[in-house]
Motif scaffolding. Structure first.
Motif, PDB file in Angstrom:
ATOM      1  N   VAL A  92       6.205  -1.352   0.539  1.00  0.00           N
ATOM      2  CA  VAL A  92       5.155  -1.204  -0.479  1.00  0.00           C
ATOM      3  C   VAL A  92       5.606  -2.065  -1.659  1.00  0.00           C
ATOM      4  CG1 VAL A  92       3.995   0.375  -2.059  1.00  0.00           C
ATOM      5  CG2 VAL A  92       4.532   1.124   0.255  1.00  0.00           C
ATOM      6  N   LEU A  97      -3.088  -6.156  -5.254  1.00  0.00           N
ATOM      7  CA  LEU A  97      -3.824  -6.652  -4.099  1.00  0.00           C
ATOM      8  C   LEU A  97      -5.313  -6.663  -4.355  1.00  0.00           C
ATOM      9  CD1 LEU A  97      -2.069  -4.907  -1.121  1.00  0.00           C
ATOM     10  CD2 LEU A  97      -1.965  -7.285  -1.785  1.00  0.00           C
ATOM     11  N   ARG A 155      -4.871   3.822  -5.021  1.00  0.00           N
ATOM     12  CA  ARG A 155      -4.397   2.613  -4.332  1.00  0.00           C
ATOM     13  C   ARG A 155      -2.968   2.801  -3.855  1.00  0.00           C
ATOM     14  NH1 ARG A 155      -6.018  -2.998  -6.607  1.00  0.00           N
ATOM     15  NH2 ARG A 155      -8.228  -2.699  -6.876  1.00  0.00           N
ATOM     16  N   GLN A 156      -2.144   3.344  -4.736  1.00  0.00           N
ATOM     17  CA  GLN A 156      -0.735   3.495  -4.393  1.00  0.00           C
ATOM     18  C   GLN A 156      -0.578   4.425  -3.196  1.00  0.00           C
ATOM     19  OE1 GLN A 156       1.692   1.374  -4.776  1.00  0.00           O
ATOM     20  NE2 GLN A 156       1.443   1.475  -6.974  1.00  0.00           N
ATOM     21  N   LEU A 159      -1.505   2.514  -0.149  1.00  0.00           N
ATOM     22  CA  LEU A 159      -0.423   1.591   0.200  1.00  0.00           C
ATOM     23  C   LEU A 159       0.694   2.323   0.944  1.00  0.00           C
ATOM     24  CD1 LEU A 159      -0.168  -0.515  -3.058  1.00  0.00           C
ATOM     25  CD2 LEU A 159      -0.519  -1.423  -0.777  1.00  0.00           C
ATOM     26  N   ARG A 162      -0.425   3.160   4.414  1.00  0.00           N
ATOM     27  CA  ARG A 162      -0.353   1.989   5.282  1.00  0.00           C
ATOM     28  C   ARG A 162       1.063   1.801   5.821  1.00  0.00           C
ATOM     29  NH1 ARG A 162       1.484  -2.470   6.226  1.00  0.00           N
ATOM     30  NH2 ARG A 162       2.859  -2.178   4.454  1.00  0.00           N
ATOM     31  N   PRO A 176       6.996   1.740  -7.123  1.00  0.00           N
ATOM     32  CA  PRO A 176       5.651   2.216  -6.761  1.00  0.00           C
ATOM     33  C   PRO A 176       4.999   3.040  -7.861  1.00  0.00           C
ATOM     34  CG  PRO A 176       7.313   3.549  -5.691  1.00  0.00           C
ATOM     35  CD  PRO A 176       8.042   2.467  -6.414  1.00  0.00           C
TER      36      PRO A 176
ATOM     37  N   LEU B 242      -3.955  -8.995   2.988  1.00  0.00           N
ATOM     38  CA  LEU B 242      -3.047  -8.292   2.078  1.00  0.00           C
ATOM     39  C   LEU B 242      -2.009  -9.235   1.475  1.00  0.00           C
ATOM     40  CD1 LEU B 242      -2.262  -4.994   3.981  1.00  0.00           C
ATOM     41  CD2 LEU B 242      -4.322  -5.711   2.837  1.00  0.00           C
ATOM     42  N   TYR B 246       2.968  -8.937   2.820  1.00  0.00           N
ATOM     43  CA  TYR B 246       2.589  -7.809   3.670  1.00  0.00           C
ATOM     44  C   TYR B 246       2.373  -8.280   5.100  1.00  0.00           C
ATOM     45  CZ  TYR B 246       2.086  -4.280   0.052  1.00  0.00           C
ATOM     46  OH  TYR B 246       2.330  -3.373  -0.926  1.00  0.00           O
TER      47      TYR B 246
END
Lengths: 407, 355
Positions: A92, A97, A155-156, A159, A162, A176, B242, B246
């Motif tokens: 992260v 982005l 968003r964090q 992230l 993900r 982060p 991204l 990433y």
């Protein structure tokens, strides 16, 4: 290297040997020889530009090391194929982005990259993993919104989800919490800690907050001046002087027991005596320090929170050993200092057998005709000080003391 | 997943949502396909020579090439219309690839200097007397020149790309290459004879009028594999949304991927420029239109989407260019820019989400 016994049996996930990281010819941090164990929460601390990001990028193989080696699960990091690495390590990053019209779900689904086929079609298991990741970061409700529409906190979380969808052994996060408010910061950190505890994922993170690092990490790493200053459990590493040295603090001090940083009382204004205890002094100290007053406080027991705050702030303290009754000598010392001062503040401390003598300080000051401000109500003041209570200056709330003092 | 009992309801909701979306996309594709067919028919049927609709249908269905209208339709209009469709698709895909690669919505095939390189080579051939001894320049020779120009720029970009890590730097280098090519071209124009300049200026405006069957087959054979290749890259392209870091952390082989994108986009754009001259705007605008139409940036969806939409927009522009002031044919670039730019601005302003 120091390590607590509980984690000694765990297996090693990452290891660095004579690692030197940097860009081109410029070495940023050198001589990194450390081990990171499975499920550990490792936190990098250090001033801006000390090389935290460079270390993290190197550990994630986004940057090749200048010298030395990094091992992941016992194999050289450079020997991993891109896909193998993506299955064991996720990141992260701090960069902002803007992926376009990508929903949070699609964004998290990209974490399945190393598992999906040539065209990236999601299998049922992939969809399940993505949904689980969204669920674990409490982001199921925003799954269908566009990533670009989300708030910083959301968003964090996406992230992190993900990264989780990559099912890695190690997650590396670069600052982060940087854009997050307190609520999201704490939420994010507890999510990450759960990953460590329940999923045995190793979290390597860089943070700005010493407080947060002290409370959450298993291992903290202090990075300063191109080297690792310290590496170990926060209780051992985050000593007052270490933190001050790490950030070159001359205007602030860190208290380890409380885990908080206080700005040093560097005012050159009038000196004010605060009779405090039981935490009632803390808001007064901070207020006076902000207002540029110099502070003397007493008599404070060493186990009192006021003692720690006063020390961090840099006040002059007349203290007594924990739980002891205040000695006559301490009292005399306080009175001697008080004699030279005009303004005395009674913080409204609770009175018990060990600190009963502090009342004498207040009474003496009133008797000597000094201006004594109190935060007590008239009723309790009368009960404690008798008829001398008439001469006290009553303040409602800390702020009003400052206004009166400035008159 | 017993631990996630609380989330199950929402899970099912998500599943439904995915199905609804998939249906919407199918509908959109059908709609685009129908629009394309309608435009194809219009383009075949309308022209400076008036051929009745029934006649046109008869000529097409029975493959009549003998008569004059038959000749017009089969020998002139058909290859031109088909080529227009494919060229539009190619340009749009080239633009999409570049936009994803540079993570910048304002790039198109012009940006990397691909079109400029092609233009420069054509200028050398047409203006600077490289054609000494050849009185009439064969159009095919021009195409070869244009393609080699695009290729030359592409090779330079590739060499630079292998050294320069930063994408923005690469972008600026592309822009600068474009300027240099333009500069040389304008010097050539300054020194050239007036007659030749006129021909060159006409070429530079871009037109699909010169296509014969032979050229169409060439465009088809060279371009379709590139389109398929681009579609096969949609997974790393999505990861690239991204950003490079990433993408790398998810397992994309960045070096190979950069190489492929530059090759594919410049080959597609170079191919079109070689035969039709520089056609502005399609590569830049169609990807935007597609993203907004589908409400998605998923390249698996967008690549077929931009092929269709690129074909539609280009055909429409060509139709307008041919018919607006018939028999005078306007340069197709003028139409693409004139109508396209306001559409893109309008679409962008209506949206809340930045692309």
């Amino acid at each position: 290297m120091t390590r607590s016994d509980g984690v000694r049996q765990k297996t090693k996930v990452m290891e660095t040997r004579e690692l030197e990281v940097g860009y081109g010819n410029r070495t940023v941090v050198a001589g990194i020889n450390q081990e990171i164990l499975k499920g550990q929460f490792v936190c990098l601390l250090g001033p801006n530009g000390c090389g935290k990001t460079t270390i993290l990028r190197s550990l994630a193989r986004l940057l090749s090391p200048l010298r030395g080696a990094i091992y992941l699960d016992g194999h050289m990091l450079s020997d991993f194929t891109p896909q193998e690495l993506a299955r064991s390590l996720a990141v992260v990053l701090t960069e902002r982005l803007s992926p376009g019209l990508v929903t949070a779900f699609e964004f998290v689904a990209m974490g399945r990259y190393p598992y999906t086929g040539f065209l990236g079609r999601l299998s049922e298991k992939d969809v399940e993993k993505v949904q689980e990741a969204l669920y674990l970061v409490n982001a199921t409700d925003i799954a269908d919104r566009y990533f670009n529409e989300l708030s910083d906190g959301e968003r964090q979380k996406v992230l992190v989800a993900r990264a989780l969808a990559q099912e890695p052994e190690v997650i590396i996060l670069d600052e982060p919490t940087i854009h997050l408010d307190l609520k999201h910061r704490i939420e994010l950190m507890s999510i990450l800690r759960d990953f460590c505890r329940k999923k045995k994922i190793t979290v390597i993170i860089s943070l700005h907050d010493v407080d947060l690092a002290l409370k959450i990490s298993e291992i903290v790493v202090l990075v300063k001046d191109g080297a690792i200053m310290a590496w170990g459990p926060p209780e051992e590493v985050l000593k007052e002087d270490a933190v001050a040295r790490l950030y070159d603090l001359d205007r602030a001090r860190f208290d380890r027991k409380i885990g908080a940083i206080e700005l040093v009382n560097s005012g050159n204004g009038r000196t004010t005596f605060v009779v405090a205890g039981g935490g009632t002094g803390t808001p007064v100290y901070r207020l006076l320090s902000r207002g540029g007053f110099r502070i003397v406080t007493g008599v404070i027991h060493e186990n009192d929170i006021d003692y720690h705050i006063a020390r961090s702030i840099g006040a002059t303290i007349i203290s007594e050993k924990s739980f002891r009754e205040i000695k006559q000598s301490r009292l005399r010392h306080s009175l001697a200092i008080m004699e030279r001062l005009d303004h005395i503040i009674d913080s409204g401390f609770p009175v018990g057998s060990s600190n009963r003598r502090n009342l004498e300080l207040v009474l003496n000051a009133v008797d000597a005709g000094k201006r004594v401000y109190t935060l007590r109500s008239r009723k309790t003041a009368h009960e404690l000080y008798g008829k001398l209570a008439e001469k006290l200056i009553y303040c409602q709330g800390v702020q009003s003391i400052l206004e009166r003092l400035k008159e | 997943m017993s631990t996630l009992a609380g989330g199950n309801e929402t899970y099912r909701g998500l599943g439904r949502l995915l199905i609804v979306k998939a249906k919407r996309y199918q509908g959109l594709f059908l709609l685009l396909l129908m629009m394309l067919i309608i435009l194809f028919v219009l383009n075949i049927g309308i022209g400076s020579v008036n051929i009745p609709f029934m006649e046109t249908c008869r000529i097409i269905s029975q493959h009549l090439t003998g008569s004059v209208p038959g000749g017009i339709i089969w020998k002139i209009r058909m290859p031109r219309v088909l080529s227009t469709l494919f060229c539009g698709g190619y340009l749009a895909v080239a633009g999409l690839l570049l936009q994803v690669f540079f993570r910048n919505p304002i790039v198109g095939p012009y940006v990397l200097g691909i079109s400029s390189g092609a233009t420069l080579m054509v200028a050398l051939v047409m203006l600077a007397g490289l054609s000494i001894g050849i009185l009439g320049i064969h159009p095919f020779f021009l195409s070869v020149a244009a393609f080699s120009g695009a290729l030359a720029v592409m090779v330079v970009i590739l060499v630079v790309a292998s050294r320069v890590k930063n994408i923005i730097t690469l972008l600026i280098i592309g822009l600068m290459m474009g300027y240099v090519c333009h500069a040389i071209t304008s010097i050539l124009i300054a020194f050239a004879e007036k007659e030749k300049v006129k021909g060159f200026v006409l070429w530079q405006m871009g037109s699909f009028s010169g296509f014969t069957w032979k050229e169409f087959y060439l465009v088809l054979l060279l371009g379709v594999p590139l389109l398929i290749g681009a579609y096969l890259m949609s997974k790393p392209l999505n990861a690239f949304l991204l950003g490079e870091d990433y993408a790398k952390s998810m397992g994309v082989n960045i070096k190979a991927f950069r190489f492929l994108i530059v090759i594919f986009s410049s080959a597609l754009a170079g191919l079109v420029t070689a035969f039709a001259g520089p056609v502005a705007f399609i590569g830049l605008a169609v990807p935007h239109m597609a993203r907004l139409t589908f409400g998605a940036s998923d390249n698996k969806l967008l690549i077929p989407g931009v092929v269709l939409l690129g074909a539609i927009v280009t055909s429409l522009c060509d139709l307008v260019a041919r018919t607006m002031f018939s028999p005078v044919e306007l340069p197709v670039s003028a139409i693409t820019s004139f109508f396209g730019a306001p559409i893109v601005i309008g679409l962008l302003l209506k949206r809340r989400v930045a692309i």
